[in-house]
Design an enzyme around this catalytic site. Structure first.
Site, PDB file in Angstrom:
ATOM      1  N   GLU A   1       1.076  23.234  91.203  1.00  0.00           N
ATOM      2  CA  GLU A   1       2.339  22.963  90.507  1.00  0.00           C
ATOM      3  C   GLU A   1       2.266  23.248  89.007  1.00  0.00           C
ATOM      4  O   GLU A   1       2.819  22.513  88.193  1.00  0.00           O
ATOM      5  CB  GLU A   1       2.790  21.524  90.766  1.00  0.00           C
ATOM      6  CG  GLU A   1       3.111  21.256  92.227  1.00  0.00           C
ATOM      7  CD  GLU A   1       3.729  19.893  92.479  1.00  0.00           C
ATOM      8  OE1 GLU A   1       3.675  19.021  91.586  1.00  0.00           O
ATOM      9  OE2 GLU A   1       4.291  19.700  93.583  1.00  0.00           O
TER      10      GLU A   1
ATOM     11  N   GLU B   1       2.852  21.267 100.798  1.00  0.00           N
ATOM     12  CA  GLU B   1       3.154  19.833 100.788  1.00  0.00           C
ATOM     13  C   GLU B   1       4.584  19.635 101.253  1.00  0.00           C
ATOM     14  O   GLU B   1       5.479  20.397 100.874  1.00  0.00           O
ATOM     15  CB  GLU B   1       3.054  19.204  99.386  1.00  0.00           C
ATOM     16  CG  GLU B   1       1.688  19.063  98.795  1.00  0.00           C
ATOM     17  CD  GLU B   1       1.741  18.404  97.404  1.00  0.00           C
ATOM     18  OE1 GLU B   1       2.788  17.814  97.044  1.00  0.00           O
ATOM     19  OE2 GLU B   1       0.741  18.493  96.682  1.00  0.00           O
TER      20      GLU B   1
END
Length: 348
Positions: free
Chosen positions: A95, A240
């Protein structure tokens, strides 16, 4: 096509050996590990569990600026365990964005990916172990309708070269996809059934594609964004996805149970835009982690730290056994198992 992320940000979690045994006893055959924890890697030996091995953001600078450091990292964390640990991917950074709190790391992601890839390639393992990075949905500028998906203009100079390198290396882009955050941030326009996979009808009609759930719409907006770069075809792994059971708006036990059960049921299927490509997906997370913040991040676990299941569903053979039991109790033919459980192999 389902795995589970093994996070360790808790002071009350089981040992690595206990965790790997929990994966195996629950027929969870894929794992995402966020850093090369040596105890976890040792415990994974000969387990048969396929692994996404993470490179923490804090390691990116060293790997990016020194090819020898990357070679040493691969030797220590990959070659020392291969092939008894089935490392499938190396996720270099998580991220990272050129805008926002992680912007300092952005300059290092691509060169770190390149150096790690070259170290893996030098060992002749680049076809077995794919090197990538994981992004989140904040890099998407437009997601509606999904066919008009595009990356933000201020991240293109960062992301386009990464996508180009993944194309060269035949590696997928890893993307963290959370319908929960989209729903909780905009409940006026996004219905809860659409977010939980429970809408009975198509909610979004986008040309030839119809969307009954938000997960597929978000995933296809990423597919479209990649296509719209005109760089080339790069696959997507959902690295995820999850739903919290407490700590925020819409974060309830029942909502989490329904979302996660339906996410597992979805295993083996593609999206409307790419129906023939089953979506490899990793549930976040294995445990509730009491040292994460903010509060909502503490409540994503499939299991409690005591190893007790939070939700009454299973994976693979466990799910099939439950369906057979339900069928025998209700005296009904088991006609839908091929849809709920595409195959035992699809959950490997």
């Amino acid at each position: 096509q389902i795995g589970v992320c093994y996070g360790m940000m808790g002071n009350n979690l089981p040992s690595a050996n206990e965790v790997i045994n929990l994966y195996r006893s629950n027929n969870i055959r894929r794992m995402r590990l966020y850093d090369p924890n040596q105890a976890a890697l040792q415990a994974l030996r000969n387990s048969g569990i396929e692994l996404i091995l993470g490179v923490p953001n804090s390691d990116l600078q060293g790997l990016a600026t020194n090819a020898d450091t990357a070679r040493q990292w691969v030797q220590r964390n990959v070659l020392n365990f291969w092939p008894s640990v089935k490392i499938k991917y190396i996720a270099v950074g998580n991220e990272v964005s050129p805008v926002g709190g992680s912007s300092w790391y952005a300059q290092y992601v691509l060169p770190a990916v390149q150096n790690v890839y070259q170290a893996v390639r030098a060992q002749g393992l680049h076809d077995q172990i794919k090197v990538s990075t994981a992004i989140d949905m904040t890099l998407i500028g437009n997601s509606y309708p999904p066919s008009q998906g595009s990356f933000r203009g201020d991240v293109r100079s960062y992301l386009d070269p990464i996508i180009g390198y993944l194309l060269y290396a035949s590696a997928p882009l890893h993307v963290n996809v959370y319908p929960y955050f989209s729903y909780s941030g905009n409940p006026r326009d996004i219905s809860l059934p659409y977010a939980l996979f429970t809408s009975p009808n198509v909610v979004v009609r986008d040309g030839q594609y119809g969307y009954q759930n938000l997960f597929d719409a978000m995933l296809d907006s990423v597919h479209a964004a990649i296509d719209n770069t005109r760089i080339g075809y790069v696959e997507v792994v959902v690295s995820e996805s999850g739903w919290p059971s407490d700590g925020g708006f819409g974060a309830t036990y029942d909502n989490a149970r329904v979302y996660l059960d339906n996410l597992v049921r979805r295993a083996g299927r593609g999206s409307p835009r790419r129906p023939s490509k089953p979506t490899e997906t990793y549930i976040f997370a294995m445990f509730d982690e009491n040292q994460k913040s903010p509060e909502i991040e503490k409540h994503f676990g499939l299991f409690k730290p005591s190893k007790e299941k939070k939700y009454p569903f299973g994976f693979g053979a466990q799910r099939m056994q439950r369906l057979l039991l339900m069928s025998s109790m209700q005296h009904i033919p088991l006609r839908v198992t091929c849809k709920l459980e595409p195959s035992s192999q699809s959950l490997l």
